[in-house]
Design a protein around this motif. Structure first.
Motif, PDB file in Angstrom:
ATOM      1  N   GLY A  38       0.810  -1.210   0.000  1.00 21.87           N
ATOM      2  CA  GLY A  38       0.000   0.000   0.000  1.00 21.87           C
ATOM      3  C   GLY A  38       0.844   1.261   0.000  1.00 21.87           C
ATOM      4  N   LEU A  39       1.920   1.258   0.764  1.00 19.36           N
ATOM      5  CA  LEU A  39       2.821   2.404   0.808  1.00 19.36           C
ATOM      6  C   LEU A  39       3.401   2.697  -0.578  1.00 19.36           C
ATOM      7  CD1 LEU A  39       4.446   4.523   2.426  1.00 19.36           C
ATOM      8  CD2 LEU A  39       6.116   2.733   2.911  1.00 19.36           C
ATOM      9  N   VAL A  40       3.894   1.651  -1.237  1.00 14.17           N
ATOM     10  CA  VAL A  40       4.477   1.818  -2.573  1.00 14.17           C
ATOM     11  C   VAL A  40       3.405   2.206  -3.591  1.00 14.17           C
ATOM     12  CG1 VAL A  40       5.747   0.660  -4.421  1.00 14.17           C
ATOM     13  CG2 VAL A  40       6.340   0.211  -2.036  1.00 14.17           C
ATOM     14  N   ALA A  41       2.216   1.581  -3.477  1.00 13.10           N
ATOM     15  CA  ALA A  41       1.129   1.885  -4.412  1.00 13.10           C
ATOM     16  C   ALA A  41       0.722   3.348  -4.316  1.00 13.10           C
ATOM     17  CB  ALA A  41      -0.070   0.985  -4.135  1.00 13.10           C
ATOM     18  N   GLY A  42       0.639   3.890  -3.098  1.00 15.93           N
ATOM     19  CA  GLY A  42       0.279   5.287  -2.934  1.00 15.93           C
ATOM     20  C   GLY A  42       1.302   6.223  -3.562  1.00 15.93           C
ATOM     21  N   VAL A  47       2.957   9.886  -8.108  1.00 15.29           N
ATOM     22  CA  VAL A  47       3.932  10.249  -9.141  1.00 15.29           C
ATOM     23  C   VAL A  47       3.341  10.047 -10.538  1.00 15.29           C
ATOM     24  CG1 VAL A  47       6.200   9.734 -10.092  1.00 15.29           C
ATOM     25  CG2 VAL A  47       5.864   9.716  -7.620  1.00 15.29           C
ATOM     26  N   GLY A  48       2.676   8.903 -10.746  1.00 17.39           N
ATOM     27  CA  GLY A  48       2.088   8.634 -12.051  1.00 17.39           C
ATOM     28  C   GLY A  48       1.027   9.652 -12.416  1.00 17.39           C
ATOM     29  N   HIS A  49       0.225  10.083 -11.432  1.00 22.58           N
ATOM     30  CA  HIS A  49      -0.827  11.057 -11.719  1.00 22.58           C
ATOM     31  C   HIS A  49      -0.238  12.438 -11.997  1.00 22.58           C
ATOM     32  CE1 HIS A  49      -4.961  12.401 -11.781  1.00 22.58           C
ATOM     33  NE2 HIS A  49      -4.628  13.419 -11.009  1.00 22.58           N
ATOM     34  N   ILE A  50       0.824  12.801 -11.294  1.00 25.58           N
ATOM     35  CA  ILE A  50       1.471  14.092 -11.560  1.00 25.58           C
ATOM     36  C   ILE A  50       2.001  14.130 -12.986  1.00 25.58           C
ATOM     37  CG2 ILE A  50       3.474  15.516 -10.977  1.00 25.58           C
ATOM     38  CD1 ILE A  50       3.036  14.774  -8.058  1.00 25.58           C
ATOM     39  N   LEU A  51       2.608  13.036 -13.436  1.00 26.68           N
ATOM     40  CA  LEU A  51       3.092  12.972 -14.815  1.00 26.68           C
ATOM     41  C   LEU A  51       1.931  13.069 -15.798  1.00 26.68           C
ATOM     42  CD1 LEU A  51       5.832  10.184 -14.599  1.00 26.68           C
ATOM     43  CD2 LEU A  51       6.140  12.664 -14.612  1.00 26.68           C
ATOM     44  N   LEU A  88      -0.195   1.517 -13.677  1.00 25.85           N
ATOM     45  CA  LEU A  88      -0.523   0.086 -13.739  1.00 25.85           C
ATOM     46  C   LEU A  88       0.081  -0.656 -12.550  1.00 25.85           C
ATOM     47  CD1 LEU A  88      -0.034  -0.597 -17.570  1.00 25.85           C
ATOM     48  CD2 LEU A  88      -2.192  -0.457 -16.331  1.00 25.85           C
ATOM     49  N   ALA A  89       1.332  -0.341 -12.224  1.00 26.72           N
ATOM     50  CA  ALA A  89       1.961  -0.977 -11.060  1.00 26.72           C
ATOM     51  C   ALA A  89       1.238  -0.590  -9.772  1.00 26.72           C
ATOM     52  CB  ALA A  89       3.435  -0.579 -10.985  1.00 26.72           C
ATOM     53  N   GLY A  91      -1.936   0.109  -9.444  1.00 31.27           N
ATOM     54  CA  GLY A  91      -3.187  -0.632  -9.375  1.00 31.27           C
ATOM     55  C   GLY A  91      -2.998  -2.066  -8.916  1.00 31.27           C
ATOM     56  N   LEU A  92      -1.972  -2.726  -9.406  1.00 33.09           N
ATOM     57  CA  LEU A  92      -1.725  -4.118  -9.025  1.00 33.09           C
ATOM     58  C   LEU A  92      -1.313  -4.225  -7.554  1.00 33.09           C
ATOM     59  CD1 LEU A  92       0.159  -5.370 -12.217  1.00 33.09           C
ATOM     60  CD2 LEU A  92      -2.239  -5.726 -11.603  1.00 33.09           C
ATOM     61  N   LEU A  93      -0.451  -3.332  -7.104  1.00 32.18           N
ATOM     62  CA  LEU A  93      -0.041  -3.349  -5.695  1.00 32.18           C
ATOM     63  C   LEU A  93      -1.209  -2.981  -4.779  1.00 32.18           C
ATOM     64  CD1 LEU A  93       3.478  -1.668  -5.957  1.00 32.18           C
ATOM     65  CD2 LEU A  93       2.995  -4.044  -5.362  1.00 32.18           C
ATOM     66  N   PHE A  94      -2.081  -2.103  -5.260  1.00 29.14           N
ATOM     67  CA  PHE A  94      -3.229  -1.707  -4.452  1.00 29.14           C
ATOM     68  C   PHE A  94      -4.148  -2.895  -4.172  1.00 29.14           C
ATOM     69  CE2 PHE A  94      -7.638  -0.232  -4.169  1.00 29.14           C
ATOM     70  CZ  PHE A  94      -7.551   0.626  -3.091  1.00 29.14           C
ATOM     71  N   MET A  95      -4.298  -3.800  -5.123  1.00 28.67           N
ATOM     72  CA  MET A  95      -5.152  -4.967  -4.903  1.00 28.67           C
ATOM     73  C   MET A  95      -4.605  -5.846  -3.788  1.00 28.67           C
ATOM     74  SD  MET A  95      -7.789  -4.720  -6.769  1.00 28.67           S
ATOM     75  CE  MET A  95      -8.453  -6.377  -6.640  1.00 28.67           C
ATOM     76  N   PHE A  96      -3.296  -5.970  -3.707  1.00 31.60           N
ATOM     77  CA  PHE A  96      -2.665  -6.733  -2.626  1.00 31.60           C
ATOM     78  C   PHE A  96      -2.921  -6.055  -1.286  1.00 31.60           C
ATOM     79  CE2 PHE A  96       1.578  -8.138  -0.628  1.00 31.60           C
ATOM     80  CZ  PHE A  96       0.996  -9.276  -0.098  1.00 31.60           C
ATOM     81  N   PHE A  97      -2.816  -4.734  -1.269  1.00 33.27           N
ATOM     82  CA  PHE A  97      -3.084  -3.946  -0.063  1.00 33.27           C
ATOM     83  C   PHE A  97      -4.564  -4.008   0.314  1.00 33.27           C
ATOM     84  CE2 PHE A  97      -4.842   0.299   0.898  1.00 33.27           C
ATOM     85  CZ  PHE A  97      -4.383   0.468   2.191  1.00 33.27           C
TER      86      PHE A  97
END
Length: 250
Positions: A38-42, A47-51, A88-89, A91-97
């Protein structure tokens, strides 16, 4: 005689299950890695949204020229491709969290799972639709940006923004559920519940707030991930070292 045989069979089955019941899976092993995810996903979401926010405006009269000028730069194409990979990364990590977060929600876990799944699905759609034009330009030798193809880019950017609005609607369901859990129990810290409540309310503004609420949600996910990590560390400390006899029998 038959009754005594039946009791003996029950006692034998219970004694056979005792070694496994004495070694339940500890809570730290369940929540530590989902918290890190969750920490990494956030962080990746932020960063992805800022880009992605660097993409040109598609509403003004000069939108067509701005889109053509933007996508003709190789650096912007590379940034768009990077944004897609990060989202995309995330989203995948968020599902684990999300699985660990739903455990904290108790009887509202179904709302957390449904809201989180809707968020993830539309986040992935937004990441692909909003960046596939730049990715195609960066990887294809026959596709070129021009006034005609720029219309496709504008359409895809609008689809991506609509998907982001839907994603934040799903996130609002998740956040409202966590807020209710924070009010009714101590499974979720109160400040985290109220933080989520504010983000959920802002998410209901739809087209007027979808450009900013993913950033706030990313901060909330980072905070929730830190809470899971701290809970896991505290539980591990309270549990103490595993007894030597238990290690020997395991």
């Amino acid at each position: 005689m038959l009754h005594g045989t039946r009791e003996a069979a029950i006692m034998a089955s219970q004694s056979a299950q005792t070694p496994y019941a004495s070694h339940p899976e500890p809570a730290p092993h369940r929540d530590l890695w989902p918290g890190i995810a969750g920490l990494v996903a956030g962080v990746l979401l932020i960063v992805g949204h800022i880009l992605w926010l660097n993409t040109p405006d598609t509403d003004g009269r000069g939108a067509l020229g701005e889109v053509v000028s933007f996508y003709r730069k190789d650096s912007n194409q590379a940034l768009a491709e990077t944004s897609a990979l990060l989202l995309l990364a995330a989203g995948l990590l968020f599902m684990f969290f999300l699985v660990a977060l739903s455990r904290l929600a108790g009887n509202r876990s179904h709302l957390v799972l449904v809201g989180g799944t809707v968020f993830t699905a539309f986040l992935l759609l937004a990441a692909i639709a909003g960046n596939v034009f730049a990715i195609t330009l960066n990887t294809s030798d026959v596709f070129r940006v021009g006034p005609q193809t720029a219309l496709i880019a504008i359409l895809l950017l609008d689809v991506a923004y609509a998907a982001e609005i839907a994603a934040m609607a799903g996130a609002a369901v998740l956040l409202f559920a966590v807020w209710r859990v924070a009010r009714e129990s101590r499974a979720v810290p109160g400040w985290l519940g109220w933080f989520g409540f504010v983000v959920a309310v802002l998410s209901l503004a739809g087209p007027f707030s979808a450009w900013a609420t993913p950033l706030l949600l990313g901060l909330w996910i980072v905070a929730a991930g830190v809470v899971l990590i701290l809970n896991a560390r505290v539980a591990q400390r309270d549990e103490g070292p595993e007894p030597a006899t238990a290690r020997g029998t395991a």
